[in-house]
Design a protein around this motif. Sequence first.
Motif, PDB file in Angstrom:
ATOM      1  N   VAL A 103      52.423  47.489  44.476  1.00  0.00           N
ATOM      2  CA  VAL A 103      52.813  48.452  46.028  1.00  0.00           C
ATOM      3  C   VAL A 103      51.540  47.099  46.472  1.00  0.00           C
ATOM      4  N   ARG A 104      50.498  46.317  46.116  1.00  0.00           N
ATOM      5  CA  ARG A 104      50.292  44.714  46.503  1.00  0.00           C
ATOM      6  C   ARG A 104      51.138  43.537  46.188  1.00  0.00           C
ATOM      7  N   ARG A 105      52.013  43.611  45.602  1.00  0.00           N
ATOM      8  CA  ARG A 105      52.937  42.966  45.058  1.00  0.00           C
ATOM      9  C   ARG A 105      53.423  42.806  45.829  1.00  0.00           C
ATOM     10  N   MET A 106      54.537  44.513  46.321  1.00  0.00           N
ATOM     11  CA  MET A 106      55.723  44.439  46.652  1.00  0.00           C
ATOM     12  C   MET A 106      55.432  43.931  48.665  1.00  0.00           C
ATOM     13  N   ASN A 107      53.982  44.406  48.640  1.00  0.00           N
ATOM     14  CA  ASN A 107      53.824  43.363  50.298  1.00  0.00           C
ATOM     15  C   ASN A 107      53.415  41.939  50.500  1.00  0.00           C
TER      16      ASN A 107
ATOM     17  N   PHE B  17      54.474  33.088  41.290  1.00  0.00           N
ATOM     18  CA  PHE B  17      55.708  33.186  40.073  1.00  0.00           C
ATOM     19  C   PHE B  17      55.456  33.634  39.611  1.00  0.00           C
ATOM     20  N   GLU B  18      54.260  34.364  39.063  1.00  0.00           N
ATOM     21  CA  GLU B  18      53.859  35.454  38.357  1.00  0.00           C
ATOM     22  C   GLU B  18      54.100  36.559  38.692  1.00  0.00           C
ATOM     23  N   MET B  19      53.685  36.952  40.534  1.00  0.00           N
ATOM     24  CA  MET B  19      53.680  37.671  40.872  1.00  0.00           C
ATOM     25  C   MET B  19      55.125  38.730  40.845  1.00  0.00           C
TER      26      MET B  19
ATOM     27  N   GLU C  86      51.513  50.944  34.528  1.00  0.00           N
ATOM     28  CA  GLU C  86      50.358  51.008  34.663  1.00  0.00           C
ATOM     29  C   GLU C  86      49.514  51.112  35.758  1.00  0.00           C
ATOM     30  N   ASP C  87      49.528  50.026  36.673  1.00  0.00           N
ATOM     31  CA  ASP C  87      48.980  49.865  37.754  1.00  0.00           C
ATOM     32  C   ASP C  87      49.758  50.611  39.041  1.00  0.00           C
ATOM     33  N   PRO C  88      49.985  52.003  39.533  1.00  0.00           N
ATOM     34  CA  PRO C  88      50.816  51.642  40.365  1.00  0.00           C
ATOM     35  C   PRO C  88      50.443  51.233  41.489  1.00  0.00           C
ATOM     36  N   ALA C  89      48.462  50.671  42.307  1.00  0.00           N
ATOM     37  CA  ALA C  89      49.063  49.831  43.528  1.00  0.00           C
ATOM     38  C   ALA C  89      48.784  48.980  43.291  1.00  0.00           C
ATOM     39  N   GLY C  90      48.469  47.709  42.391  1.00  0.00           N
ATOM     40  CA  GLY C  90      48.936  46.367  42.127  1.00  0.00           C
ATOM     41  C   GLY C  90      50.176  46.475  41.929  1.00  0.00           C
TER      42      GLY C  90
ATOM     43  N   GLU D  68      58.582  45.372  36.346  1.00  0.00           N
ATOM     44  CA  GLU D  68      58.102  46.894  37.237  1.00  0.00           C
ATOM     45  C   GLU D  68      58.910  47.443  37.292  1.00  0.00           C
ATOM     46  N   GLN D  69      59.714  46.877  38.335  1.00  0.00           N
ATOM     47  CA  GLN D  69      60.863  47.516  39.433  1.00  0.00           C
ATOM     48  C   GLN D  69      61.799  48.022  38.174  1.00  0.00           C
TER      49      GLN D  69
END
Length: 653
Positions: free
Chosen positions: A639-643, A613-615, A633-637, A622-623
């Motif tokens: 990407v991880r959430r999208m994956n 739910f938080e993700m 603020e956290d592009p890498a984060g 972010e989108q």
Amino acid sequence: MSSSNASADKTSSPDATGSAPEVHAFQAETRQVMRLMVHSLYSNKEIFLRELISNASDALDRLRFAGLQNPEWLQGDSDLRIEIEADTESGTLTVRDNGIGMTREEVLENIGTIAHSGTRRFLEQLEAGQKADRQQIGQFGVGFYSAFIVADSVTLLTRKAGTAPEQGVRWVSDGEGEFSIETADVPGRGTSVVLQLKEDEKEFLQHWNLKQLVQRYSDHVGFPIHLRRDPQPDGDKAGEDGEWEQVNTATALWALPRNELSDSDYQGFYKHLTHDVDDPLCWAHNTVEGAQSYTTLLYVPRKAPFDLALQRDERHGLRLYVNRVFIMDAAQHLLPHYLRFVRGVVDSQDLPLNVSRELLQENVLVDRIRAAVVRRSLDMIGKLNEAGGDEYAAFWKEFGTVLKEGVVEDPDNRERILPLLRFESTRDADPADMTDLPAYVERMTEGQDAIYFITAEHAQAAANSPHLEVFRKNGIEVLLMSDRVDEWMMSYLHEFDGKPFKSVAKGDIDLGKLSQSSPDADEGEPESGQLDEDLIQRIDACLGDRVSAVRASQRLTDSASCLVLGEGEMALHLQKMLQQAGQPVPGTEPILELNASHPLVERLAVESDEERFEMLSVLLYEQALLAEGGSLEDPAGFVRRMNRLMTVGPATD
């Protein structure tokens, strides 16, 4: 001579007497610009003569003004003139003036280099393959170097007015990579430019050709231009002893009645005044007589310098004369910043000859002239607008962004400026087909009480913004704004023709009856869904201080989420631009709006796993942030959430 920044590499030094020449290397950028200019700049190589004559005229203007305070500078040689002399035997062409001349330091500053603050950026654009118009190089003010189009080498001899003959200067270059400079005895004040013509350019030694060129390009120069004939063979007395002949009318063009002037006269004077290679887009010639008497001749160039939008701090303005006596070449107080692209002449019969830049700021007469210049400049642009077609489209492409600055800077003339503005809109299939505000108001849907607009970082971001979805669905036109100045401009612009401006990305949107009565609205579609209050609170808790609130959206029909700012808050793309420039930006907590009928939001409503739910909540935020041109603020984060979103299945009961 052409003005520029002085910086060159000294490769040898003179001895103590100054008799040995110093040799300097041109800057790399200077060599590149010269090479482009010599091979690509002028479509007609004969333009070099106009450029040299124009420089000589400027030197005479400056001496005439300086002579008001230093009359001794004119003693013994008060007949100001330009001389052209061809020597067929040596193959040289000389253009000389008895103007103000230059010191050694001024030669280095004005002739030593043509480096410009924007030269490197312009060359980088060319090297990157961008098809920049190479004729823009003419905007650098490098007319002196046009001599190398026809000359193998150029020698300049000059002596500043008020200095001794032994303080003269000799400058020599072949235009390839170096120039030399040394002290020289120069009998009289002024400057001589000696061109050693290329073998295939000897046509410029012919008297009839030189006379024709002067009359074509420089007839309007306000000083007599004398052309010396070569001594003729025995038996032909026409040119005996190489006699001198005045070959121009030497009349200030702006002082002549308009009905005596042709388009070619105005175009020729513009090129003399600006060193431009193109004809102007339009011009306006006016004379005022009465309590205050003055003449204005104003031009709009066809092309803008490639960095015009960045030139707010550079010198600009009109050339100021008092009773045809040159005073200054960039009288900035006569033009506001947003009209810095306008070129021309103001000749006053009432200002004092000793007027300075400081006095210009305090003189009531100057304020009146400035008001008239602004009004006539806008009238000139307005007539171009009324004519429509390609000419105004060309003007807007070159100067539209700069003209928008006037909405903020000149509230007194805002009503004149607003009809001249052009915008892309959701109505236009072709971005080149822009609309103006009167046409937008005329097309407004019945019952529409606001002019809707959106600002974005670039045109594609504006056209694809999710905030437009409900407006497109209901056939309501929205202005698309993506110039750097648009967000700033719109913060000062509140209404047009009695209709308020309303950003579709700020504040509440309630189309009311418009959404039901629009002929383009789809019948039978359900109203926007509602969000459960518990769901809103859960999302809000996940996002924390990223947002000020979460709510159901009235804007979205296809997208899952968007960010909405308060009415007076700065757009996110502008905040990012200021942050990148190191400027302080006030903190902004936008509202997250969700499309209750979107599958992602529906999935979120039934998600029982708190981590997922938080993700999903953060991803929706972010989108929306990315769609607004904001920075993560956290592009890498992200990407991880999208994956994880793409690999984790939907929630199950």
